[in-house]
Design an enzyme around this catalytic site. Structure first.
Site, short mmCIF file in Angstrom:
data_model
loop_
_atom_site.label_atom_id
_atom_site.label_comp_id
_atom_site.label_asym_id
_atom_site.label_seq_id
_atom_site.Cartn_x
_atom_site.Cartn_y
_atom_site.Cartn_z
N ASN A 155 25.20 -35.56 -30.31
CA ASN A 155 26.64 -35.77 -30.52
C ASN A 155 27.36 -36.40 -29.33
OD1 ASN A 155 26.37 -33.36 -29.14
ND2 ASN A 155 28.08 -32.37 -30.18
N GLU A 251 23.12 -24.18 -23.94
CA GLU A 251 24.48 -24.51 -24.41
C GLU A 251 24.34 -24.75 -25.91
OE1 GLU A 251 27.22 -24.49 -22.70
OE2 GLU A 251 26.49 -24.41 -20.64
N CYS A 285 30.53 -29.30 -30.48
CA CYS A 285 30.27 -27.86 -30.38
C CYS A 285 31.58 -27.09 -30.27
CB CYS A 285 29.38 -27.58 -29.18
SG CYS A 285 30.02 -28.23 -27.63
N GLU A 468 27.11 -24.36 -17.39
CA GLU A 468 26.94 -25.59 -16.62
C GLU A 468 28.32 -26.10 -16.25
OE1 GLU A 468 24.41 -28.17 -18.85
OE2 GLU A 468 25.85 -28.47 -20.42
P1 NAD Z 1 18.92 -29.54 -32.13
O1 NAD Z 1 18.77 -28.15 -31.66
O2 NAD Z 1 18.33 -29.93 -33.43
O3 NAD Z 1 18.27 -30.57 -31.07
C1 NAD Z 1 18.68 -30.63 -29.73
C2 NAD Z 1 17.58 -31.22 -28.88
O4 NAD Z 1 16.45 -30.34 -28.88
C3 NAD Z 1 17.04 -32.56 -29.34
O5 NAD Z 1 16.80 -33.37 -28.21
C4 NAD Z 1 15.74 -32.20 -30.02
O6 NAD Z 1 14.80 -33.26 -30.03
C5 NAD Z 1 15.26 -31.07 -29.15
N1 NAD Z 1 14.30 -30.14 -29.76
C6 NAD Z 1 14.11 -29.89 -31.09
N2 NAD Z 1 13.16 -28.92 -31.23
C7 NAD Z 1 12.77 -28.57 -29.99
C8 NAD Z 1 11.85 -27.61 -29.49
N3 NAD Z 1 11.13 -26.81 -30.30
N4 NAD Z 1 11.68 -27.51 -28.15
C9 NAD Z 1 12.40 -28.28 -27.31
N5 NAD Z 1 13.29 -29.21 -27.72
C10 NAD Z 1 13.48 -29.34 -29.05
O7 NAD Z 1 20.48 -29.85 -32.06
P2 NAD Z 1 21.26 -31.14 -32.58
O8 NAD Z 1 21.28 -31.12 -34.07
O9 NAD Z 1 20.74 -32.34 -31.86
O10 NAD Z 1 22.74 -30.86 -32.02
C11 NAD Z 1 23.72 -30.17 -32.73
C12 NAD Z 1 23.91 -28.78 -32.19
O11 NAD Z 1 24.14 -28.81 -30.79
C13 NAD Z 1 25.12 -28.07 -32.77
O12 NAD Z 1 24.78 -26.73 -33.09
C14 NAD Z 1 26.13 -28.08 -31.63
O13 NAD Z 1 27.10 -27.07 -31.68
C15 NAD Z 1 25.23 -27.95 -30.46
N6 NAD Z 1 25.92 -28.45 -29.25
C16 NAD Z 1 26.28 -27.54 -28.30
C17 NAD Z 1 26.96 -27.96 -27.17
C18 NAD Z 1 27.37 -26.99 -26.09
O14 NAD Z 1 27.70 -27.44 -24.99
N7 NAD Z 1 27.39 -25.70 -26.33
C19 NAD Z 1 27.29 -29.30 -27.03
C20 NAD Z 1 26.92 -30.19 -28.04
C21 NAD Z 1 26.22 -29.75 -29.14
#
Ligand code: NAD
Length: 487
Positions: A155, A251, A285, A468
């Protein structure tokens, strides 16, 4: 070296960055432009071998990098921020294409990227003399961990990597950046630029498919994983890191509540709530995901917000400067959010505006094939409705009626998530008292979404672990060492 000398040659070819060398892989893949459904340029698919080389390069770079002073490392970060600025145009176009961001959304992410690097570079870790007597001194110092990995979602593909990179590097760590497979292109270009600024091995970027994250979290040469993404993946990351007791920052998702008191000025507050709920099509998020409005103004607020949604949030692709609402970023997220729209009829929710009344996308250019969904408000659904209880991460947001302050605080806190929350009132002191009762890592009064390198950011409950940004974020990239000296 002047920033003009750090212009990237092109934004069309994409390589892994390992030890300041640009390399590709036997197999490549591509992401999809969510505004058009067209393929983006090919990117590497990293294997175990690429991970080994990146970890080896980052390990080899660590002694020299960590022995620089914080001022020297901060100067590198400053030059890096200048170099990013010098390539704004290329990054803006690519970010719009890759992430499905509107012109405004792109501008916001790039602006925060610059302020984050420069603001982080101002922090300094200091030694704390916690005791000094005639017999002894006791000092606490902070030492970098070694090789850090940043795992990034789709995102905010640049900013969320930069937040991690800036703190990791300033604290003296070296870094491997793993972008989301949905948005790998900008990160690879950031890496290419970093290779022009930092010593070899300090910043490495690896793109890959879904198998790459687990290769990094399992690697014994990695000291810390800083992960941003979903709660479900965050739990897997923590589990994988447990095997080698890596340091972990998580996060994760949010389900931020905004609580609106009856004394607010609707003309001022409604556009702000509309913006913070639908920013980047709700795929943030810390977007407002539940809007609790006092019953005395509920109907007027709903009508005003519906009007804002209909008249202001013009949908369109990244190429349309008038668009304020882009597409969902990828097919998976589109399908997830589409399923929430499918619940409107099934669950008997009242959608505002009603689905048929949603304005047609503007011509030209028409978002014909992208992942577009109409912005929609759900009028006072039950608290256990999925659109309230789950992180929707799309342009469908519930408004909920409240009467009693204690009760609305209880409802806002009745979530496994605790990322952010806001309270809105003409009486800021009263709003702050209520905001301080929210179980969330960041609370705002008469605003939402404000962040900066001066403050730590992190989630309570299942929204995360650790923080962070800010001095707290910097310390998260360090081991603490207590030094006891008997005189
Ligand atoms: P996701 O968890 O599907 O993927 C995030 C990252 O993790 C990607 O780079 C993905 O390739 C990697 N990944 C997937 N499986 C993995 C594993 N088993 N081990 C290690 N890495 C792995 O999330 P998304 O769909 O890309 O993002 C959306 C989510 O992120 C939403 O829930 C949103 O709220 C959250 N988000 C949180 C913050 C925050 O600062 N708290 C900021 C932005 C987004």
């Amino acid at each position: 070296m002047a920033a003009e000398n750090h212009k990237l040659d092109n934004f069309e070819t994409f390589y892994n960055v390992i030890d300041n060398e640009l390399t590709t892989t036997p197999t490549t893949r591509h992401a999809i432009n969510p505004s058009t459904n067209e393929p983006l340029p090919e990117v590497p698919v990293s294997s175990q071998d690429d991970v080994e080389r990146a970890v080896a390069a980052a390990t080899a770079a660590f002694p020299a990098w960590s022995s620089l002073s914080q001022d020297e490392r901060a100067a590198y970060l400053g030059r890096f921020a200048d170099a990013l600025d010098a390539n704004q145009e290329g990054f803006a176009k690519l970010l719009g294409e890759e992430a499905g961001k509107t012109v405004q959304g792109v501008g916001l992410e790039l602006f925060f990227t610059g302020t984050q690097i420069r603001g982080t570079a101002k922090h300094r870790l200091t030694e704390e003399l916690v005791e000094e007597t005639d017999e002894r001194t006791v000092t606490i110092r902070h030492q970098p961990l070694g090789v850090g990995v940043g795992i990034i979602p789709w995102n905010f593909p640049i900013l969320l990597g930069i937040i991690k990179l800036s703190s990791a590097l300033l604290a003296g760590n070296t870094f491997i950046w793993k972008p989301s497979p949905f948005t790998p292109n900008t990160a690879l270009k950031v890496g290419e630029l970093a290779a022009k600024i930092f010593p070899g091995g300090v910043v490495n970027v690896l793109s890959g498919d879904e198998s790459l994250g687990p290769l990094l979290t399992a690697h014994p040469g990695v000291a810390k994983v800083s992960f941003t993404g979903s709660v479900a993946t965050g739990k897997k990351v923590m589990q994988a890191c447990a095997a080698t007791l890596k340091r972990v920052t998580l996060e994760l998702g949010g389900n931020d509540a905004a609580i609106i008191y009856p004394d607010v000025d609707l003309a001022t507050v409604v556009p702000k709530i509309g913006t913070f709920a639908f920013i980047h099509t709700g795929q943030v998020c810390m977007a407002v995901k539940r809007i609790y409005v006092h019953e005395d103004i509920y109907d007027a607020f709903l009508a005003a917000l519906a009007s804002f949604v209909q008249t202001t949030l013009q949908p369109g692709p990244n190429t349309d400067p008038a668009a304020l609402l882009g597409p969902l970023q990828n097919s998976m997220q589109f399908a997830k959010v589409q399923d929430l729209y499918a619940q409107i009829d099934k669950q008997g929710w009242r959608a505002v505006p009603p689905p048929a009344a949603t304005p047609a996308p503007p011509p030209p250019p028409q978002p014909q094939t992208g992942f577009f969904l109409p912005p929609t408000l759900i009028d006072n659904p039950p608290d256990d409705a999925r659109v309230v209880a789950e992180e929707q991460f799309g342009p469908i947001v519930p408004l909920l009626k409240w009467r009693d302050e204690d009760d609305v605080v209880r409802r806002a806190n009745a979530s496994r998530m605790g990322l952010g929350g806001s309270v809105w009132s003409a009486d800021a002191a009263r709003a702050e008292r209520t905001a301080r009762r929210l179980e969330a890592g960041t609370v705002w009064v008469n605003t939402h979404f404000e962040l900066g390198p001066q403050a730590a950011f992190g989630g309570h409950k299942e929204s995360g672990l650790g923080v962070e940004s800010g001095l707290g974020g910097l310390k998260g990239w360090c081991n603490s060492q207590a030094v006891w000296v008997r005189k």
